[in-house]
Design a protein around this motif. Structure first.
Motif, mmCIF file in Angstrom:
data_model
loop_
_atom_site.group_PDB
_atom_site.id
_atom_site.type_symbol
_atom_site.label_atom_id
_atom_site.label_comp_id
_atom_site.label_asym_id
_atom_site.label_seq_id
_atom_site.Cartn_x
_atom_site.Cartn_y
_atom_site.Cartn_z
ATOM 1 N N VAL A 193 0.844 -1.203 0.000
ATOM 2 C CA VAL A 193 0.000 0.000 0.000
ATOM 3 C C VAL A 193 0.880 1.254 0.000
ATOM 4 C CG1 VAL A 193 -1.668 1.342 1.341
ATOM 5 C CG2 VAL A 193 -1.947 -1.137 1.123
ATOM 6 N N MET A 194 1.886 1.281 0.874
ATOM 7 C CA MET A 194 2.778 2.433 0.936
ATOM 8 C C MET A 194 3.608 2.567 -0.340
ATOM 9 S SD MET A 194 3.816 5.144 2.413
ATOM 10 C CE MET A 194 3.413 5.182 4.179
ATOM 11 N N GLU A 195 3.987 1.446 -0.944
ATOM 12 C CA GLU A 195 4.742 1.501 -2.198
ATOM 13 C C GLU A 195 3.927 2.182 -3.295
ATOM 14 O OE1 GLU A 195 6.003 -2.448 -3.106
ATOM 15 O OE2 GLU A 195 7.482 -2.511 -1.492
ATOM 16 N N CYS A 196 2.617 1.957 -3.300
ATOM 17 C CA CYS A 196 1.758 2.626 -4.283
ATOM 18 C C CYS A 196 1.789 4.141 -4.075
ATOM 19 C CB CYS A 196 0.326 2.120 -4.178
ATOM 20 S SG CYS A 196 0.069 0.469 -4.857
ATOM 21 N N VAL A 197 1.809 4.565 -2.811
ATOM 22 C CA VAL A 197 1.895 5.996 -2.515
ATOM 23 C C VAL A 197 3.214 6.551 -3.040
ATOM 24 C CG1 VAL A 197 1.906 7.751 -0.711
ATOM 25 C CG2 VAL A 197 0.449 5.737 -0.462
ATOM 26 N N GLU A 198 4.289 5.849 -2.745
ATOM 27 C CA GLU A 198 5.618 6.321 -3.157
ATOM 28 C C GLU A 198 5.739 6.377 -4.678
ATOM 29 O OE1 GLU A 198 7.973 3.510 -1.081
ATOM 30 O OE2 GLU A 198 7.868 4.577 0.846
ATOM 31 N N GLN A 199 5.194 5.376 -5.359
ATOM 32 C CA GLN A 199 5.223 5.394 -6.817
ATOM 33 C C GLN A 199 4.339 6.518 -7.362
ATOM 34 O OE1 GLN A 199 7.083 3.634 -8.887
ATOM 35 N NE2 GLN A 199 8.057 2.429 -7.276
ATOM 36 N N GLY A 200 3.230 6.766 -6.686
ATOM 37 C CA GLY A 200 2.322 7.815 -7.116
ATOM 38 C C GLY A 200 2.921 9.202 -7.002
ATOM 39 N N ASP A 201 3.912 9.359 -6.115
ATOM 40 C CA ASP A 201 4.560 10.668 -5.972
ATOM 41 C C ASP A 201 5.221 11.110 -7.276
ATOM 42 O OD1 ASP A 201 3.810 10.989 -3.337
ATOM 43 O OD2 ASP A 201 5.664 10.157 -2.518
ATOM 44 N N GLY A 202 5.663 10.144 -8.068
ATOM 45 C CA GLY A 202 6.327 10.493 -9.319
ATOM 46 C C GLY A 202 5.417 10.453 -10.528
ATOM 47 N N ALA A 203 4.122 10.234 -10.308
ATOM 48 C CA ALA A 203 3.181 10.133 -11.431
ATOM 49 C C ALA A 203 2.981 11.491 -12.089
ATOM 50 C CB ALA A 203 1.842 9.590 -10.943
ATOM 51 N N ASN A 204 2.743 11.453 -13.391
ATOM 52 C CA ASN A 204 2.575 12.695 -14.145
ATOM 53 C C ASN A 204 1.501 12.505 -15.203
ATOM 54 O OD1 ASN A 204 2.981 15.262 -15.202
ATOM 55 N ND2 ASN A 204 4.621 14.577 -16.558
ATOM 56 N N GLY A 205 0.409 13.217 -15.079
ATOM 57 C CA GLY A 205 -0.667 13.119 -16.056
ATOM 58 C C GLY A 205 -1.767 12.180 -15.619
ATOM 59 N N ASP A 238 -3.736 5.607 -8.379
ATOM 60 C CA ASP A 238 -4.914 5.723 -7.515
ATOM 61 C C ASP A 238 -5.644 4.383 -7.454
ATOM 62 O OD1 ASP A 238 -6.904 7.331 -5.970
ATOM 63 O OD2 ASP A 238 -8.189 6.813 -7.655
ATOM 64 N N ARG A 239 -5.861 3.793 -8.623
ATOM 65 C CA ARG A 239 -6.524 2.491 -8.684
ATOM 66 C C ARG A 239 -5.711 1.422 -7.957
ATOM 67 N NH1 ARG A 239 -6.816 2.320 -13.695
ATOM 68 N NH2 ARG A 239 -5.056 0.960 -14.173
ATOM 69 N N SER A 240 -4.398 1.403 -8.182
ATOM 70 C CA SER A 240 -3.536 0.416 -7.532
ATOM 71 C C SER A 240 -3.562 0.569 -6.020
ATOM 72 C CB SER A 240 -2.098 0.557 -8.045
ATOM 73 O OG SER A 240 -2.017 0.288 -9.421
ATOM 74 N N PHE A 241 -3.557 1.814 -5.545
ATOM 75 C CA PHE A 241 -3.575 2.073 -4.103
ATOM 76 C C PHE A 241 -4.832 1.496 -3.468
ATOM 77 C CE2 PHE A 241 -5.080 4.787 -0.610
ATOM 78 C CZ PHE A 241 -4.017 4.666 0.277
ATOM 79 N N HIS A 242 -5.983 1.789 -4.056
ATOM 80 C CA HIS A 242 -7.235 1.324 -3.453
ATOM 81 C C HIS A 242 -7.415 -0.191 -3.610
ATOM 82 C CE1 HIS A 242 -8.926 5.138 -2.124
ATOM 83 N NE2 HIS A 242 -8.390 5.682 -3.205
ATOM 84 N N LEU A 243 -6.919 -0.738 -4.701
ATOM 85 C CA LEU A 243 -6.957 -2.193 -4.859
ATOM 86 C C LEU A 243 -6.122 -2.874 -3.782
ATOM 87 C CD1 LEU A 243 -6.706 -2.598 -8.735
ATOM 88 C CD2 LEU A 243 -8.555 -3.473 -7.296
ATOM 89 N N ARG A 244 -4.955 -2.297 -3.496
ATOM 90 C CA ARG A 244 -4.090 -2.873 -2.461
ATOM 91 C C ARG A 244 -4.749 -2.799 -1.090
ATOM 92 N NH1 ARG A 244 -0.371 -6.241 -4.502
ATOM 93 N NH2 ARG A 244 0.928 -5.262 -6.075
ATOM 94 N N LEU A 245 -5.440 -1.694 -0.842
ATOM 95 C CA LEU A 245 -6.148 -1.564 0.435
ATOM 96 C C LEU A 245 -7.151 -2.696 0.614
ATOM 97 C CD1 LEU A 245 -7.112 2.212 0.889
ATOM 98 C CD2 LEU A 245 -5.481 0.892 2.241
ATOM 99 N N ILE A 246 -7.975 -2.902 -0.402
ATOM 100 C CA ILE A 246 -9.011 -3.918 -0.292
ATOM 101 C C ILE A 246 -8.399 -5.321 -0.270
ATOM 102 C CG2 ILE A 246 -11.140 -4.820 -1.299
ATOM 103 C CD1 ILE A 246 -11.321 -1.951 -0.220
ATOM 104 N N ALA A 247 -7.334 -5.527 -1.032
ATOM 105 C CA ALA A 247 -6.667 -6.837 -1.036
ATOM 106 C C ALA A 247 -6.152 -7.196 0.349
ATOM 107 C CB ALA A 247 -5.523 -6.843 -2.046
ATOM 108 N N ALA A 248 -5.773 -6.184 1.131
ATOM 109 C CA ALA A 248 -5.245 -6.435 2.472
ATOM 110 C C ALA A 248 -6.295 -7.034 3.410
ATOM 111 C CB ALA A 248 -4.687 -5.144 3.074
ATOM 112 N N THR A 249 -7.573 -6.909 3.070
ATOM 113 C CA THR A 249 -8.612 -7.504 3.924
ATOM 114 C C THR A 249 -8.603 -9.029 3.833
ATOM 115 O OG1 THR A 249 -10.332 -7.532 2.189
ATOM 116 C CG2 THR A 249 -10.101 -5.503 3.495
ATOM 117 N N HIS A 250 -8.121 -9.557 2.709
ATOM 118 C CA HIS A 250 -8.176 -11.000 2.428
ATOM 119 C C HIS A 250 -9.608 -11.527 2.551
ATOM 120 C CE1 HIS A 250 -3.838 -11.850 2.018
ATOM 121 N NE2 HIS A 250 -3.716 -10.799 2.816
ATOM 122 N N ASN A 251 -10.548 -10.653 2.243
ATOM 123 C CA ASN A 251 -11.970 -11.015 2.258
ATOM 124 C C ASN A 251 -12.437 -11.095 0.808
ATOM 125 O OD1 ASN A 251 -14.914 -10.491 2.150
ATOM 126 N ND2 ASN A 251 -14.736 -10.316 4.376
#
Length: 239
Positions: A134-146, A154-167
């Motif tokens: 989840v944090m890696e998505c934030v760090e990668q997003g810091d360099g995003a452009n466009g 953004d999509r990867s970050f929220h997908l990782r959040l939900i994946a962490a539930t293992h539900n």
């Protein structure tokens, strides 16, 4: 008795070291795939080559590859090696037409009710690797452009959040949300209401969520997720 206790401690230490190596190798390979450094259809190095490259045992490499296969990142075929999977279709055909017609306002209303309520499952069920991702998505997003890169992280970050539930039910519901987010009304709205300044603000929200999650603080995570989604709604829809 002392010798036996020492052997148990040594065995536990060895297993813990192997687990760390598996997590590290899994994270490196997954990051290379997500960043496009290894493209869909390309073959990964052999187990032997990966073991030499990362200084790990073949069993560690095999376990890391098995986990990548489990989450659909790679395909393993006897006699053909290991190749990167093609990305899944973001709009599954199983989503019914009424859901695809969901408006951006309806979607955000549902997400505000749905996602903060999963914070406890994220903090309890998420592995250390899940939370780091989840944090890696934030760090990668810091360099995003466009818009395209902003949307990807953004999509990867929220997908990782939900994946962490293992539900599996929560993950399935969120896949439907992702499908709706790829429909024209939503994308058109995002194109008109996302710029560098807004992305920086969203990234600040993402970082607060990730930090709370890494602290395994369910209450703070839920609060940060809700605050973020309320911000998104205000920016995109007004009010």
């Amino acid at each position: 008795m002392e010798a036996s206790a020492g052997a148990i401690i040594a065995a536990r230490s060895q297993r813990a070291r192997a687990r760390r190596q598996i997590d590290q190798l899994h994270a490196v390979l997954e990051r290379q795939i997500d960043q496009g450094r290894i493209r869909p259809g390309e073959r990964l190095a052999t187990e032997r080559e990966l073991a030499v490259q990362f200084g790990a045992s073949r069993s560690v490499v095999r376990a890391a590859l098995a986990e990548l296969h489990k989450v659909g990142k790679i395909i393993r075929k006897v006699g053909h090696g290991t190749v990167v999977s093609a990305p899944a279709d973001p709009a599954p055909t199983s989503i019914s037409l009424p859901l695809l017609d969901t408006s951006p306002a309806e979607l955000l209303e549902f997400r505000i009710a749905f996602e903060p309520g999963l914070a406890e499952a994220m903090t309890l069920n998420g592995s250390d690797r899940d939370l780091r991702a989840v944090m890696e998505c934030v760090e990668q997003g810091d360099g995003a452009n466009g818009l395209e890169e902003w949307e990807h992280w953004d999509r990867s970050f929220h997908l990782r959040l939900i994946a962490a539930t293992h539900n599996r039910l929560a993950i399935g519901v969120f896949e439907a949300i992702i499908a709706i987010r790829h429909q024209r009304p939503w994308l058109k709205l995002k194109q008109g209401h996302t710029d560098a300044a807004k992305w920086e603000e969203y990234q600040s929200d993402h970082r607060k969520i990730a930090i709370a999650l890494l602290d395994r603080n369910a209450e703070a995570t839920a609060h940060a997720i809700r605050a973020h989604l309320l911000t998104v709604r205000a920016k995109m829809l007004g009010g």
